[in-house]
Design an enzyme around this catalytic site. Structure first.
Site, PDB file in Angstrom:
ATOM      1  N   THR A   1     -24.751 -71.921  -2.189  1.00  0.00           N
ATOM      2  CA  THR A   1     -26.195 -72.186  -2.151  1.00  0.00           C
ATOM      3  C   THR A   1     -26.985 -70.877  -2.230  1.00  0.00           C
ATOM      4  OG1 THR A   1     -25.967 -72.408   0.246  1.00  0.00           O
ATOM      5  CG2 THR A   1     -26.208 -74.432  -1.005  1.00  0.00           C
TER       6      THR A   1
ATOM      7  N   ARG B   1     -24.637 -82.945  -2.480  1.00  0.00           N
ATOM      8  CA  ARG B   1     -24.667 -84.051  -1.522  1.00  0.00           C
ATOM      9  C   ARG B   1     -25.467 -83.785  -0.264  1.00  0.00           C
ATOM     10  NH1 ARG B   1     -19.457 -87.059  -2.562  1.00  0.00           N
ATOM     11  NH2 ARG B   1     -18.363 -85.775  -4.037  1.00  0.00           N
TER      12      ARG B   1
ATOM     13  N   HIS C   1     -11.326 -79.428  -7.325  1.00  0.00           N
ATOM     14  CA  HIS C   1     -12.174 -80.363  -8.076  1.00  0.00           C
ATOM     15  C   HIS C   1     -12.401 -79.898  -9.515  1.00  0.00           C
ATOM     16  CE1 HIS C   1     -13.906 -81.990  -4.017  1.00  0.00           C
ATOM     17  NE2 HIS C   1     -12.731 -82.507  -4.313  1.00  0.00           N
TER      18      HIS C   1
ATOM     19  N   CYS D   1     -10.438 -83.178 -23.057  1.00  0.00           N
ATOM     20  CA  CYS D   1     -10.491 -84.463 -23.740  1.00  0.00           C
ATOM     21  C   CYS D   1      -9.910 -85.512 -22.806  1.00  0.00           C
ATOM     22  CB  CYS D   1      -9.689 -84.415 -25.037  1.00  0.00           C
ATOM     23  SG  CYS D   1      -9.542 -86.047 -25.816  1.00  0.00           S
TER      24      CYS D   1
ATOM     25  N   CYS E   1      -6.500 -87.082 -25.263  1.00  0.00           N
ATOM     26  CA  CYS E   1      -5.323 -86.233 -25.499  1.00  0.00           C
ATOM     27  C   CYS E   1      -5.350 -85.062 -24.524  1.00  0.00           C
ATOM     28  CB  CYS E   1      -5.279 -85.761 -26.961  1.00  0.00           C
ATOM     29  SG  CYS E   1      -6.523 -84.525 -27.417  1.00  0.00           S
TER      30      CYS E   1
ATOM     31  N   CYS F   1     -13.829 -85.179 -29.284  1.00  0.00           N
ATOM     32  CA  CYS F   1     -12.658 -84.316 -29.442  1.00  0.00           C
ATOM     33  C   CYS F   1     -12.345 -84.164 -30.928  1.00  0.00           C
ATOM     34  CB  CYS F   1     -11.455 -84.918 -28.709  1.00  0.00           C
ATOM     35  SG  CYS F   1      -9.913 -84.000 -28.957  1.00  0.00           S
TER      36      CYS F   1
ATOM     37  N   SER G   1     -18.762 -79.486   4.478  1.00  0.00           N
ATOM     38  CA  SER G   1     -19.083 -80.459   5.526  1.00  0.00           C
ATOM     39  C   SER G   1     -17.829 -81.198   5.997  1.00  0.00           C
ATOM     40  CB  SER G   1     -20.119 -81.448   5.004  1.00  0.00           C
ATOM     41  OG  SER G   1     -19.669 -81.994   3.783  1.00  0.00           O
TER      42      SER G   1
HETATM   43 ZN   LIG Z   1      -8.480 -85.499 -27.835  1.00  0.00          ZN
END
Ligand SMILES: [Zn+2]
Length: 262
Positions: free
Chosen positions: A29, A37, A124, A132, A135, A157, A199
């Site tokens: 931040t 969130r 994450h 893609c 694939c 893609c 959090s």
């Molecule tokens: Zn692809």
């Protein structure tokens, strides 16, 4: 936090043979990246924006994808720079006192600050790459953003015609099993587990401190707001991360494997 307590935590870091940190939105931040969130978060203020991060909507609705690509083109994330808290974790690693870093952030700022990729798990995903959904193709975000700026509002893609998305984990999308497993091992090994700017409510990342505690690690929570782990933490730190993390790392002293300075 009183200085004596900060010294205590610094002492734990000095004595530990394995230190793991988990970071969340709170560490970024101060770099100007909003917490999605939190009380002032993008999604809290504009729930419609959350759709762009939900896999089901993203995969089924061209409009959601167009919106998402426009958000990416205009995102402040591309110009954001690491702050003093990111830098402090790099220093801690160089002092030989940080052995693993799991981040819930997709902004790539730990990477930009110079944290070693080998000790970092972006659980994450990250926004520096595009993947893609059909694939295995992956490529740099910059290249696909250039296509959007050139007029492709929902670029596909070039290998298979599939839907492209940032290489982040959307809501409704599974984590990369290998990343999750590595994170859990890192948590289990920790003598000290630093939970920084998170959090601790978004699972499975929020389960990592529990793994550390179960294996005898000390838990230090550094977050502006309450977390569910506060009652069981060995120390809770509320001060702004850009101030308190450098102060803490400074107190750890010069120990361990310090890299020669340039
Ligand atoms: Zn692809």
């Amino acid at each position: 936090m009183p200085d004596t307590d900060l010294d205590t935590v610094a002492g734990w870091l000095r004595d530990a043979s394995y230190v793991t940190a988990l970071t969340g939105a709170g560490i970024s931040t101060e770099s100007g990246i909003p917490d999605f969130r939190g009380p002032q978060g993008l999604w809290t203020k504009n729930p419609a924006a959350e759709k762009t991060a939900t896999l089901e909507y993203y995969m089924s609705d061209t409009e959601v994808r167009r919106h998402a690509w426009q958000n990416r083109v205009n995102s402040g994330m591309w110009t954001a720079a690491p702050n003093a808290a990111h830098d402090a974790l790099v220093t801690l690693e160089r002092k030989g006192r940080l052995h693993a870093l799991v981040t819930q952030n997709v902004d790539g700022l730990h990477h930009a600050a110079g944290q070693t990729a080998a000790i970092t798990v972006e659980i994450h995903g990250n926004v520096r790459e595009v993947k893609c959904m059909t694939c295995d193709w992956r490529g740099p975000m910059d290249d696909t953003l250039a296509r959007v700026r050139d007029g492709e509002d929902d670029p596909e893609c070039r290998v298979c015609g599939g839907i492209l998305k940032s290489a982040t984990i959307s809501f409704g999308e599974n984590l990369v099993a290998e990343d999750l497993h590595r994170s859990q091992v890192m948590a289990a090994r920790a003598d000290v587990f630093l939970a920084i700017g998170t959090s601790l409510v978004v699972y499975p990342a929020a389960g990592l401190p529990e793994i550390a505690l179960r294996n005898g690690g000390r838990l230090v929570v550094m977050n502006a707001e309450d977390t569910p782990y506060d009652p069981v933490a060995h120390a809770v730190v509320r001060e702004p991360l850009g101030t308190i993390l450098p102060a803490l790392v400074d107190r750890v002293g010069s120990v361990g494997n310090i890299r020669p300075s340039r």
